[in-house]
Design a protein around this motif. Structure first.
Motif, short mmCIF file in Angstrom:
data_model
loop_
_atom_site.label_atom_id
_atom_site.label_comp_id
_atom_site.label_asym_id
_atom_site.label_seq_id
_atom_site.Cartn_x
_atom_site.Cartn_y
_atom_site.Cartn_z
N SER A 80 -7.99 -63.60 -78.90
CA SER A 80 -9.34 -62.90 -79.12
C SER A 80 -10.55 -64.12 -78.56
CB SER A 80 -9.70 -62.91 -80.63
OG SER A 80 -10.89 -62.29 -80.81
N LYS A 81 -11.33 -63.56 -77.79
CA LYS A 81 -12.53 -64.17 -77.30
C LYS A 81 -13.33 -64.85 -78.29
CE LYS A 81 -13.36 -61.80 -72.95
NZ LYS A 81 -14.55 -61.34 -72.22
N SER A 82 -13.14 -64.28 -79.45
CA SER A 82 -13.89 -65.05 -80.54
C SER A 82 -13.36 -66.42 -80.82
CB SER A 82 -14.04 -64.19 -81.86
OG SER A 82 -12.71 -63.87 -82.27
N SER A 83 -12.08 -66.88 -80.48
CA SER A 83 -11.58 -68.20 -80.96
C SER A 83 -12.26 -69.08 -79.67
CB SER A 83 -9.99 -67.97 -80.95
OG SER A 83 -9.58 -67.70 -79.55
N LEU A 84 -12.88 -68.76 -78.63
CA LEU A 84 -13.44 -69.26 -77.76
C LEU A 84 -14.74 -69.80 -77.95
CD1 LEU A 84 -12.64 -67.64 -74.56
CD2 LEU A 84 -11.29 -69.55 -75.29
N PRO A 85 -15.40 -70.98 -77.60
CA PRO A 85 -16.87 -71.42 -77.66
C PRO A 85 -17.60 -70.29 -77.18
CG PRO A 85 -15.60 -73.30 -76.93
CD PRO A 85 -14.56 -71.77 -76.79
N PRO A 136 -7.91 -63.99 -72.69
CA PRO A 136 -8.82 -63.65 -73.84
C PRO A 136 -9.15 -62.35 -73.78
CG PRO A 136 -9.86 -65.36 -72.21
CD PRO A 136 -8.74 -64.67 -71.33
N SER A 137 -9.32 -61.69 -74.99
CA SER A 137 -9.50 -60.36 -75.16
C SER A 137 -10.39 -59.88 -76.01
CB SER A 137 -8.01 -59.64 -75.80
OG SER A 137 -7.84 -60.23 -77.19
N GLN A 138 -10.94 -58.95 -75.93
CA GLN A 138 -11.99 -58.24 -76.70
C GLN A 138 -11.46 -57.33 -77.65
OE1 GLN A 138 -15.44 -59.01 -76.31
NE2 GLN A 138 -15.51 -57.90 -78.26
N VAL A 139 -11.77 -57.66 -79.01
CA VAL A 139 -10.92 -57.08 -80.03
C VAL A 139 -11.91 -56.00 -80.63
CG1 VAL A 139 -9.99 -57.17 -82.30
CG2 VAL A 139 -9.77 -59.19 -80.78
#
Length: 195
Positions: A143-148, A171-174
């Motif tokens: 998930s992109k949310s795990s990136l800064p 990276p994915s958009q959930v």
């Protein structure tokens, strides 16, 4: 991933406390939806992410139809392992066995091993790269949310490294069912304003 532009990754979320019979009914409904979507939209390719034990629960006739979609190149199998382990909490030997057994389960029941791993709960652990490679995993989806925050808008894929071993991750958009409904309502309201 085999897709060059947009990859639609479908992952049914489960409630671990569901009785097995109810989970089986929900998985079968999910599989029917994917199969119907595949029939209706034959040019759409799906990346279908499942834990290996889901395949043991699915109706064999539905699993056969999913296998046929794979043969027609409509599905690319991803998995989370046999179950959905937390990479950072599992001892390496257990993590390795989980992924190897998951690959074996997919090979036997889905007719093909998954190409990548949808990292469960996006709990990425770079020290697990050698274990993932040893199980035959070529890439990971996070998930992109795990990136800064400053990197979440970047496109493409990333490579992560640990002690000389590297792994590509996408990276994915959930989008959850609730978020999807909000997005569709917003688009519909926007369309009505412009009509």
């Amino acid at each position: 991933m085999k897709r060059h532009a947009i990859a639609l990754v479908i992952h049914p979320y489960k409630n671990a406390l569901l009785p097995r019979a109810l989970l089986a009914r929900q998985l079968n409904d999910f599989a029917k939806t994917v199969i119907e979507a595949g029939v209706s939209f034959q040019n759409v390719r799906f990346n279908l992410a499942l834990p290996g034990f889901f395949l043991e629960i699915l109706d064999p006739l539905l699993l056969l139809q999913l296998r046929e979609m794979y043969k027609r190149n409509q599905i690319e199998w991803l998995f989370t392992g046999y179950t959905e382990p937390f990479l950072s909490f599992s001892p390496p030997w257990l993590l390795s066995e989980n992924f190897k057994y998951g690959m074996q389960t997919f090979s036997e029941l889905a007719g093909a091993a998954p190409s990548g791993l949808l990292v469960p709960y996006s709990n990425w652990e770079p020290s697990a790269i050698d274990i993932l490679r040893g199980a035959g995993i070529n890439y990971c989806v996070l998930s992109k949310s795990s990136l800064p925050p400053e990197y979440r808008s970047y496109c493409g894929y990333w490579t992560t490294e640990h002690m000389g071993s590297a792994m590509a991750f996408f990276p994915s958009q959930v989008v959850s069912a609730i978020a999807s409904e909000r997005l569709l309502n917003s688009l519909d309201a926007d369309r009505k304003r412009h009509v």
